[in-house]
Write a protein that holds these residues in place. Structure first.
Motif, short mmCIF file in Angstrom:
data_model
loop_
_atom_site.label_atom_id
_atom_site.label_comp_id
_atom_site.label_asym_id
_atom_site.label_seq_id
_atom_site.Cartn_x
_atom_site.Cartn_y
_atom_site.Cartn_z
N ARG A 241 31.21 -21.59 12.33
CA ARG A 241 32.08 -23.68 12.34
C ARG A 241 31.81 -23.48 10.57
NH1 ARG A 241 29.56 -29.71 14.13
NH2 ARG A 241 31.00 -30.19 14.27
N PHE A 242 33.05 -24.06 10.06
CA PHE A 242 33.88 -24.95 9.56
C PHE A 242 33.45 -25.86 8.69
CE2 PHE A 242 37.15 -27.03 6.53
CZ PHE A 242 37.19 -26.29 5.70
N LEU A 243 32.94 -26.83 8.04
CA LEU A 243 32.71 -28.04 7.46
C LEU A 243 33.40 -28.60 6.26
CD1 LEU A 243 29.03 -28.69 9.59
CD2 LEU A 243 31.70 -30.23 9.95
N CYS A 244 33.74 -29.70 5.59
CA CYS A 244 33.31 -29.53 4.69
C CYS A 244 33.71 -30.93 4.18
CB CYS A 244 35.64 -28.92 4.39
SG CYS A 244 36.01 -30.11 2.62
N LEU A 245 32.58 -31.45 3.32
CA LEU A 245 32.91 -32.80 2.61
C LEU A 245 33.64 -33.02 1.60
CD1 LEU A 245 31.97 -36.00 2.23
CD2 LEU A 245 29.66 -34.68 1.52
N GLU A 246 34.77 -34.29 1.43
CA GLU A 246 35.59 -34.57 0.36
C GLU A 246 36.37 -35.63 0.28
OE1 GLU A 246 36.84 -33.77 -3.01
OE2 GLU A 246 36.71 -31.60 -2.69
N PHE A 247 36.50 -36.25 -0.85
CA PHE A 247 36.99 -37.34 -1.17
C PHE A 247 38.81 -37.52 -0.56
CE2 PHE A 247 34.22 -37.28 -4.82
CZ PHE A 247 33.60 -38.22 -4.90
N SER A 248 38.66 -38.09 0.18
CA SER A 248 40.00 -38.57 1.25
C SER A 248 41.18 -39.70 0.23
CB SER A 248 39.49 -37.87 2.44
OG SER A 248 40.44 -37.46 3.54
N GLN A 249 41.87 -39.87 1.47
CA GLN A 249 42.45 -41.11 1.14
C GLN A 249 41.72 -42.70 2.18
OE1 GLN A 249 47.26 -41.32 2.52
NE2 GLN A 249 46.56 -39.76 0.60
N VAL A 250 41.85 -43.59 1.12
CA VAL A 250 41.52 -45.28 1.53
C VAL A 250 42.99 -45.76 2.65
CG1 VAL A 250 40.34 -47.38 1.02
CG2 VAL A 250 40.39 -45.05 -0.15
N ASN A 251 42.85 -45.93 2.78
CA ASN A 251 44.33 -46.53 3.69
C ASN A 251 43.80 -48.25 4.08
OD1 ASN A 251 45.13 -44.24 4.45
ND2 ASN A 251 43.81 -44.22 6.50
N ASN A 252 43.24 -48.30 4.08
CA ASN A 252 42.84 -49.80 3.59
C ASN A 252 43.63 -50.80 2.21
OD1 ASN A 252 41.99 -52.87 2.43
ND2 ASN A 252 40.76 -53.20 4.51
N PRO A 253 44.12 -51.61 1.91
CA PRO A 253 45.05 -51.64 0.50
C PRO A 253 44.24 -52.58 -0.23
CG PRO A 253 46.46 -52.82 2.58
CD PRO A 253 45.16 -52.07 3.30
N LEU A 254 43.43 -53.23 0.55
CA LEU A 254 42.25 -54.02 -0.21
C LEU A 254 41.69 -53.44 -0.91
CD1 LEU A 254 41.82 -57.12 -1.27
CD2 LEU A 254 40.35 -57.00 0.76
N ILE A 255 40.62 -52.71 -0.08
CA ILE A 255 39.88 -51.63 -0.42
C ILE A 255 40.33 -51.35 -1.70
CG2 ILE A 255 38.16 -49.56 0.55
CD1 ILE A 255 37.41 -51.85 2.52
N SER A 256 41.24 -50.17 -1.28
CA SER A 256 42.37 -49.28 -2.14
C SER A 256 42.35 -49.70 -2.99
CB SER A 256 43.34 -49.41 -1.92
OG SER A 256 44.59 -47.80 -2.44
#
Ligand SMILES: COc1cc(O)cc(C/C=C(\C)CC/C=C(\C)CC/C=C(\C)CC/C=C(\C)CC/C=C(\C)CC/C=C(\C)CC/C=C(\C)CC/C=C(\C)CC/C=C(\C)CCC=C(C)C)c1O
Ligand SMILES: C[S@@+](CC[C@H](N)C(=O)[O-])C[C@H]1O[C@@H](n2cnc3c(N)ncnc32)[C@H](O)[C@@H]1O
Length: 327
Positions: A241-256
Motif C-alpha cells: 500500500r502507498f499512503l501519502c499525507l500532503e497539503f492539498s486544495q481548500v475548496n471552501n472560499p471563505l476558509i480559503s
C-alpha cells in the motif's frame, strides 16, 4: 531488513555514473564538468533546459534539488518546534490519522520516504508495539500455570515487542536525519528502526521489498513526482500500500481566504522569528499552492500503476491522505 545508514550510503555511491551525477547535484556541483563522459554531459544539458518551480520561482530542474536541500538543511534543528507553532499542534493529529488509516498488521515492513525527523516512524513503532502488547497480554492471560521466568521472558525481547514489524526512514537530507536519530535516541526508539540516506526518485532498495510506503509532507518537494511515484510502486510488494499525507486544495472560499491570509502573512513571519528563516517558510507556503489538487494527484498515482486509489481531505482540504495499492 533494510541496510542501516552506512550500508545504504555505500550502495547509494555504488550505482554508477547516474548516482555520481546525482551526488554532484546534491552537493551543488555541476555534472557538466569537462571530465564527465559525453553522454552524461548531453544528458545534463538536456536536463538543464527543462524548467520547473521552486515555490513561485522558475528554476531549472537541476537547480531545484539543491535549493530544496538547502531549505531543509537550514530548518532541520527548528523543524519540529516550527510545526507545532505554525499548526498549533494540528500536524500531530494529521499524522495520527495517517497511522489509523494504515492500521499496520503484525510483521509490517514500512518504508517512510522523506521521513525527516521520524514523526511517522515513531508513531508506527508506538502503534505496532501497543498492538503487540495487547495481543501478548491476551495470550498470557489465556495460558494458565506460567512461571514468572516465562512471563518475564515474554516481555524482555525488545525486537519481539514489535511483532516482527520494522520501519526504514529514508530521506535525502543528512541534517534532517541527524535530528531524527537524536530524537530516537532521546525518546528510546531503537529496535525495528533504520535510517537511510536516499532520494525518493532513485530509492536505494530492491524491488518488492516493503508492505507499506508512506510519504508525509515530502512529495511536494520532489523534482520529478512521477518518478518518485514509480519508485514507490517498484519497492512495494504486490498487495502493498502507498499512503501519502500532503497539503492539498481548500475548496471552501471563505476558509480559503483565511487560509491564504494566515499562510502568506503569518507563516513567513513565524519562520523568521522562531527559525530566523523567512525564505524557507515562504517556500513552504508557495510550494503548497503549486501542488496538484486532490483529483489531479489521484490521477498521477494511478498513472504510476497503483490501483484502488482513493483520498480523504482533512481540515477542509488543507491536507489530504491519498491511498493506493500495488496489485
Ligand atoms: C520548509 O518546509 C517546511 C517546514 C516545516 O516546518 C514543515 C513543513 C511541512 C509541514 C508539516 C510537517 C505540517 C505542519 C506545518 C503546518 C501546518 C504549517 C503550514 C500551515 C499552513 C499552510 C496554514 C494552515 C494551518 C493550519 C490549519 C493550522 C492551524 C492554524 C490556525 C487555526 C491559525 C490560527 C492562528 C491565528 C489565529 C493567528 C492570527 C492569524 C492571522 C492574523 C491571519 C488570519 C488568519 C485567521 C483568521 C485564521 C487562519 C485560518 C486558517 C488557517 C484556516 C482555518 C481552517 C479551518 C478552520 C478548517 C515544510 O514543508
Ligand atoms: C516537510 S519534511 C517532512 C518530514 C516528515 N515526513 C514529517 O512529516 O514531518 C520534507 C522532507 O522531505 C525530504 N525530501 C525532499 N526531497 C526529497 C527527495 N527527493 N528524496 C527524499 N527526501 C526528500 C526533506 O529532506 C525533508 O526531510
Amino acid at each position: 531488513m533494510a541496510a542501516p545508514g552506512s550500508c545504504a550510503l555505500w550502495s547509494y555511491c555504488g550505482r554508477g555514473w547516474s548516482w555520481a551525477m546525482r551526488g554532484c547535484q546534491l552537493l551543488g556541483l555541476r555534472s557538466s564538468w569537462p571530465g564527465a563522459p559525453l553522454s552524461a554531459r548531453l544528458l545534463s544539458q538536456e536536463k538543464r533546459a527543462t524548467e520547473t518551480h521552486f515555490g513561485f520561482e522558475t528554476v531549472s530542474e537541476e537547480e531545484k534539488g539543491g535549493k530544496v536541500y538547502q531549505v531543509f538543511e537550514s530548518v532541520a534543528k527548528k523543524y519540529d518546534v516550527m510545526n507545532d507553532m505554525m499548526s498549533l499542534g494540528i500536524h500531530r493529529v494529521w499524522k495520527d490519522l495517517l497511522l489509523w488509516k494504515m492500521r499496520p498488521l503484525p510483521g509490517t515492513q514500512l518504508l517512510d520516504v522523506a521521513g525527516g525527523t521520524g514523526d511517522i516512524a515513531f508513531r508506527f513503532l508506538n502503534y505496532v508495539q501497543s498492538q503487540h502488547q495487547r495481543k501478548q497480554k491476551r495470550q498470557l492471560r489465556a495460558q494458565q500455570n506460567l512461571s514468572w521466568e516465562e512471563i518475564a521472558k515474554e516481555y524482555q525481547n525488545e525486537e519481539d515487542s514489535l511483532g516482527g514489524s520494522r520501519v526504514v526512514v529514508c530521506d535525502i537530507n543528512k541534517e534532517m536525519l541527524k535530528v531524527g536519530k537524536q530524537k530516537a535516541l532521546a525518546q528510546g526508539y531503537r529496535a525495528g528502526l533504520a535510517w537511510v540516506l536516499g532520494d525518493a526518485e532513485e530509492l536505494p532498495f530492491d524491488d518488492d521489498k516493503f508492505d507499506i510506503y508512506t510519504i508525509a509532507f515530502g512529495i511536494r518537494n520532489v523534482t520529478h513526482i512521477d518518478q518518485a511515484l514509480q519508485e514507490a510502486h517498484r519497492v512495494l510488494k504486490p498487495g502493498g500500500r502507498f499512503l501519502c499525507l500532503e497539503f492539498s486544495q481548500v475548496n471552501n472560499p471563505l476558509i480559503s481566504r483565511l487560509y491564504d491570509l494566515y499562510s502568506f502573512q503569518v507563516i513567513p513571519v513565524l519562520g523568521e522569528v522562531i527559525a530566523g528563516d523567512w525564505k524557507s517558510y515562504q517556500y513552504l507556503v508557495e510550494s503548497i499552492r503549486k501542488f496538484p489538487s486532490q483529483e489531479e494527484f489521484k490521477e498521477m498515482i494511478e498513472d504510476a500503476g497503483f490501483h484502488k486509489v482513493t483520498y480523504e481531505s482533512l481540515t477542509s482540504g488543507i491536507v489530504a491522505i491519498h491511498s493506493g495499492f500495488k496489485l
